[in-house]
Motif scaffolding. Structure first.
Motif, PDB file in Angstrom:
ATOM      1  N   THR A  82       5.822  16.064  -4.166  1.00 49.25           N
ATOM      2  CA  THR A  82       5.498  16.661  -2.626  1.00 49.25           C
ATOM      3  C   THR A  82       6.177  15.688  -1.601  1.00 49.25           C
ATOM      4  OG1 THR A  82       3.795  18.239  -3.369  1.00 49.25           O
ATOM      5  CG2 THR A  82       3.981  17.799  -1.044  1.00 49.25           C
ATOM      6  N   SER A  83       6.625  16.076  -0.680  1.00 51.49           N
ATOM      7  CA  SER A  83       6.988  15.584   0.460  1.00 51.49           C
ATOM      8  C   SER A  83       6.536  16.383   1.704  1.00 51.49           C
ATOM      9  CB  SER A  83       8.499  15.126   0.621  1.00 51.49           C
ATOM     10  OG  SER A  83       9.246  16.127   0.708  1.00 51.49           O
ATOM     11  N   ALA A  84       6.190  15.680   2.874  1.00 48.70           N
ATOM     12  CA  ALA A  84       5.565  16.361   3.830  1.00 48.70           C
ATOM     13  C   ALA A  84       5.689  15.852   5.253  1.00 48.70           C
ATOM     14  CB  ALA A  84       4.299  16.853   3.732  1.00 48.70           C
ATOM     15  N   SER A  85       5.621  16.280   6.509  1.00 47.61           N
ATOM     16  CA  SER A  85       6.038  15.740   7.667  1.00 47.61           C
ATOM     17  C   SER A  85       4.930  14.954   8.245  1.00 47.61           C
ATOM     18  CB  SER A  85       6.253  16.839   8.706  1.00 47.61           C
ATOM     19  OG  SER A  85       5.240  17.660   8.894  1.00 47.61           O
ATOM     20  N   HIS A  86       3.694  14.665   7.179  1.00 45.30           N
ATOM     21  CA  HIS A  86       2.546  13.784   7.585  1.00 45.30           C
ATOM     22  C   HIS A  86       2.198  12.879   6.543  1.00 45.30           C
ATOM     23  CE1 HIS A  86       0.728  16.091   4.893  1.00 45.30           C
ATOM     24  NE2 HIS A  86      -0.783  16.361   5.280  1.00 45.30           N
ATOM     25  N   LEU A  87       3.410  12.504   5.795  1.00 46.09           N
ATOM     26  CA  LEU A  87       3.110  11.651   4.528  1.00 46.09           C
ATOM     27  C   LEU A  87       4.205  10.422   4.520  1.00 46.09           C
ATOM     28  CD1 LEU A  87       1.725  11.294   1.952  1.00 46.09           C
ATOM     29  CD2 LEU A  87       3.458  12.778   0.907  1.00 46.09           C
ATOM     30  N   GLY A  88       3.536   9.488   4.416  1.00 48.82           N
ATOM     31  CA  GLY A  88       4.465   8.043   4.455  1.00 48.82           C
ATOM     32  C   GLY A  88       3.781   6.960   3.473  1.00 48.82           C
ATOM     33  N   PHE A  89       4.089   5.792   3.446  1.00 49.13           N
ATOM     34  CA  PHE A  89       3.461   4.777   2.423  1.00 49.13           C
ATOM     35  C   PHE A  89       3.724   3.407   3.394  1.00 49.13           C
ATOM     36  CE2 PHE A  89       7.859   4.962   2.012  1.00 49.13           C
ATOM     37  CZ  PHE A  89       8.317   3.569   1.546  1.00 49.13           C
ATOM     38  N   ARG A  90       3.114   2.515   2.768  1.00 54.45           N
ATOM     39  CA  ARG A  90       3.083   0.927   3.195  1.00 54.45           C
ATOM     40  C   ARG A  90       3.015   0.202   1.821  1.00 54.45           C
ATOM     41  NH1 ARG A  90      -0.568  -1.028   7.461  1.00 54.45           N
ATOM     42  NH2 ARG A  90      -0.797   1.192   7.746  1.00 54.45           N
ATOM     43  N   CYS A  91       3.439  -1.100   1.432  1.00 55.28           N
ATOM     44  CA  CYS A  91       3.710  -1.639   0.355  1.00 55.28           C
ATOM     45  C   CYS A  91       2.913  -3.015   0.540  1.00 55.28           C
ATOM     46  CB  CYS A  91       5.096  -2.103   0.255  1.00 55.28           C
ATOM     47  SG  CYS A  91       6.428  -0.580   0.082  1.00 55.28           S
ATOM     48  N   ILE A  92       2.638  -3.376  -0.665  1.00 55.12           N
ATOM     49  CA  ILE A  92       1.735  -4.754  -0.954  1.00 55.12           C
ATOM     50  C   ILE A  92       2.556  -5.727  -1.923  1.00 55.12           C
ATOM     51  CG2 ILE A  92      -0.298  -3.645  -0.637  1.00 55.12           C
ATOM     52  CD1 ILE A  92      -0.755  -4.130  -3.660  1.00 55.12           C
ATOM     53  N   VAL A  93       2.226  -6.899  -1.753  1.00 52.00           N
ATOM     54  CA  VAL A  93       2.709  -7.940  -2.918  1.00 52.00           C
ATOM     55  C   VAL A  93       1.473  -8.578  -3.228  1.00 52.00           C
ATOM     56  CG1 VAL A  93       4.067 -10.159  -3.453  1.00 52.00           C
ATOM     57  CG2 VAL A  93       4.857  -8.142  -2.017  1.00 52.00           C
ATOM     58  N   ARG A  94       0.930  -8.368  -4.654  1.00 47.09           N
ATOM     59  CA  ARG A  94      -0.158  -9.257  -5.191  1.00 47.09           C
ATOM     60  C   ARG A  94       0.186 -10.730  -5.066  1.00 47.09           C
ATOM     61  NH1 ARG A  94       0.579  -4.333  -7.947  1.00 47.09           N
ATOM     62  NH2 ARG A  94      -1.080  -2.818  -7.232  1.00 47.09           N
ATOM     63  N   GLU A  95      -0.863 -11.312  -4.790  1.00 44.59           N
ATOM     64  CA  GLU A  95      -0.674 -13.000  -4.940  1.00 44.59           C
ATOM     65  C   GLU A  95      -0.098 -13.652  -5.953  1.00 44.59           C
ATOM     66  OE1 GLU A  95      -0.897 -14.584  -2.148  1.00 44.59           O
ATOM     67  OE2 GLU A  95      -1.462 -16.566  -2.741  1.00 44.59           O
ATOM     68  N   HIS A  96      -0.554 -13.143  -7.230  1.00 43.02           N
ATOM     69  CA  HIS A  96       0.025 -13.742  -8.491  1.00 43.02           C
ATOM     70  C   HIS A  96       1.568 -13.411  -8.514  1.00 43.02           C
ATOM     71  CE1 HIS A  96       0.165  -9.936 -10.442  1.00 43.02           C
ATOM     72  NE2 HIS A  96      -1.058  -9.703 -10.015  1.00 43.02           N
ATOM     73  N   ALA A  97       1.718 -12.087  -8.108  1.00 43.57           N
ATOM     74  CA  ALA A  97       3.235 -11.866  -8.117  1.00 43.57           C
ATOM     75  C   ALA A  97       4.044 -12.646  -7.226  1.00 43.57           C
ATOM     76  CB  ALA A  97       3.720 -10.518  -7.997  1.00 43.57           C
ATOM     77  N   ALA A  98       3.473 -12.764  -5.822  1.00 41.70           N
ATOM     78  CA  ALA A  98       4.284 -13.765  -5.046  1.00 41.70           C
ATOM     79  C   ALA A  98       4.371 -15.334  -5.587  1.00 41.70           C
ATOM     80  CB  ALA A  98       3.257 -13.694  -3.867  1.00 41.70           C
ATOM     81  N   ALA A  99       3.378 -15.855  -6.403  1.00 37.13           N
ATOM     82  CA  ALA A  99       3.286 -17.189  -6.773  1.00 37.13           C
ATOM     83  C   ALA A  99       4.366 -17.186  -7.822  1.00 37.13           C
ATOM     84  CB  ALA A  99       1.943 -17.440  -7.227  1.00 37.13           C
ATOM     85  N   SER A 100       4.590 -16.037  -8.625  1.00 35.67           N
ATOM     86  CA  SER A 100       5.618 -16.237  -9.861  1.00 35.67           C
ATOM     87  C   SER A 100       6.821 -16.045  -9.099  1.00 35.67           C
ATOM     88  CB  SER A 100       5.272 -15.012 -10.590  1.00 35.67           C
ATOM     89  OG  SER A 100       4.030 -15.097 -11.326  1.00 35.67           O
ATOM     90  N   SER A 101       7.130 -15.292  -8.323  1.00 36.23           N
ATOM     91  CA  SER A 101       8.315 -15.197  -7.414  1.00 36.23           C
ATOM     92  C   SER A 101       8.910 -16.481  -6.835  1.00 36.23           C
ATOM     93  CB  SER A 101       8.227 -14.098  -6.542  1.00 36.23           C
ATOM     94  OG  SER A 101       9.590 -14.150  -5.813  1.00 36.23           O
ATOM     95  N   ALA A 102       7.909 -17.331  -6.280  1.00 35.98           N
ATOM     96  CA  ALA A 102       8.141 -18.522  -5.707  1.00 35.98           C
ATOM     97  C   ALA A 102       8.452 -19.677  -6.565  1.00 35.98           C
ATOM     98  CB  ALA A 102       6.828 -19.059  -4.878  1.00 35.98           C
ATOM     99  N   GLN A 103       7.788 -19.571  -8.011  1.00 34.73           N
ATOM    100  CA  GLN A 103       8.230 -20.386  -8.899  1.00 34.73           C
ATOM    101  C   GLN A 103       9.537 -20.324  -9.542  1.00 34.73           C
ATOM    102  OE1 GLN A 103       4.668 -20.333 -11.440  1.00 34.73           O
ATOM    103  NE2 GLN A 103       3.488 -21.313  -9.872  1.00 34.73           N
ATOM    104  N   SER A 104       9.835 -18.984  -9.474  1.00 39.74           N
ATOM    105  CA  SER A 104      11.107 -18.821 -10.216  1.00 39.74           C
ATOM    106  C   SER A 104      12.486 -19.229  -9.370  1.00 39.74           C
ATOM    107  CB  SER A 104      11.273 -17.287 -10.497  1.00 39.74           C
ATOM    108  OG  SER A 104      11.003 -16.355  -9.581  1.00 39.74           O
ATOM    109  N   TRP A 148       0.531   6.890   0.607  1.00 37.49           N
ATOM    110  CA  TRP A 148       0.599   6.957  -0.963  1.00 37.49           C
ATOM    111  C   TRP A 148      -0.137   5.715  -1.647  1.00 37.49           C
ATOM    112  CZ3 TRP A 148       1.876  11.111  -3.665  1.00 37.49           C
ATOM    113  CH2 TRP A 148       2.950  11.998  -3.383  1.00 37.49           C
ATOM    114  N   THR A 149      -0.991   5.935  -2.581  1.00 35.46           N
ATOM    115  CA  THR A 149      -1.412   4.849  -3.453  1.00 35.46           C
ATOM    116  C   THR A 149      -0.681   4.968  -4.861  1.00 35.46           C
ATOM    117  OG1 THR A 149      -3.285   5.812  -4.276  1.00 35.46           O
ATOM    118  CG2 THR A 149      -3.593   4.708  -2.094  1.00 35.46           C
TER     119      THR A 149
END
Length: 301
Positions: free
Chosen positions: A279-301, A220-221
């Motif tokens: 829809t879901s199906a037996s050949h459908l999955g996903f992976r995730c990301i963290v955008r760098e600005h979101a990671a920086a904000s999380s580290a500062q909080s 998925w995207t």
């Protein structure tokens, strides 16, 4: 971040002029830096999410017939789409020949009632809808990638290459991803022991150190599906958009273990297909990301 790779931002050539109409034109695209999972989310990881939250996937909930006018009421039960290998050649214009809505199929029982996750802990989780993927990502403090981010990651730094590993499909006969070899959907000739999904990291990583960006499962995207130009799209891959259009179609990327030279050559970074969000199906999955600005904000909080 554990289990993730940091990709620097950059500009790249997105799309392809050689394969399907919806991939054209090849165009200049840019992304900011982001972290991305090294592998698709696995059954082990998804199980931890479910244990922590009690979450139930869409495939575990009976559909409301009011949302699907004309549906067979006998199918108004929990279930999902499962690939069924045919006994011989079939009309490749009719995906119903190899897809079955199987009652009881869900992430814990990928082939339906009687199946289980035994020996599948490190395989990609399947039978997850867009909402399921979003729920996991939110729990993990992550996001789903845009189509542009996903394709940039899949290319692994190779400018203009048709495949994630270069321009040759099987260099020196080496199989570098889990896709269908042989005549689809009935004569599978695999050089490995997995007939469906394979454990993550079973094939070499791309230039960014990412595994299974090609083949194994579609991913998925977060982008709604639209054509990059006025060109007409080719048919969805493998019946990937088999659900009624109750919700928007999202872009899925990467192809799956069902993509075949004899039918669907979408085992490439530029390849894209529409997938109905519910829809879901037996050949459908996903992976995730963290955008760098979101990671920086999380580290500062």
């Amino acid at each position: 971040m554990q289990g993730m790779k940091l990709l620097p931002g950059g500009v790249f050539g997105m799309g392809s002029e050689r394969f399907y109409p919806e991939e054209r034109p090849c165009r200049r695209a840019a992304v900011d830096s982001f972290w991305i999972d090294e592998t698709p989310v696995t059954n082990r990881q998804f199980a931890a999410f479910v244990e922590a939250t009690g979450y139930r996937t869409c495939a575990e909930v009976a559909p409301n017939p009011a949302d699907y006018p004309g549906m067979d009421l006998s199918l108004a039960k929990p279930g999902s789409l499962v690939f069924v290998e045919t006994s011989g050649p079939v009309d490749l214009r009719d995906f119903r020949r190899w897809w079955e809505f199987r009652l009881g199929a869900q992430w814990r029982r990928p082939s339906g009632d009687g199946s289980s996750l035994a020996e599948l802990a490190d395989h990609p989780v399947v039978h997850v809808s867009y909402a399921d993927a979003l729920a996991y990502a939110a729990w993990a403090g992550k996001s789903l990638p845009t189509e542009t981010e996903w394709e940039y990651a899949a290319r692994g730094g190779l400018a203009g290459a048709e495949f994630a590993w270069g321009d040759e499909f099987e260099p020196q006969g080496e199989v570098l991803a889990n896709y269908w070899r042989g005549e689809f959907p009935w004569a599978r000739q695999q050089p490995h022991r997995w007939n469906r999904t394979s454990p993550v990291r079973s094939f070499p990583p791309n230039g960014y150190g990412l595994y299974d960006m090609i083949g194994n499962v579609w991913e998925w995207t977060c982008d709604e599906y639209a054509l990059p130009s006025a060109r007409r799209a080719s048919a969805p891959c493998c019946g990937a958009d088999a659900s009624p259009k109750r919700l928007a179609s999202l872009v899925v990327k990467g192809g799956s273990h069902l993509c075949a030279a004899s039918y669907c050559q979408r085992y490439r970074p530029a390849a894209r297909s529409p997938q109905a969000a519910d829809t879901s199906a037996s050949h459908l999955g996903f992976r995730c990301i963290v955008r760098e600005h979101a990671a920086a904000s999380s580290a500062q909080s």
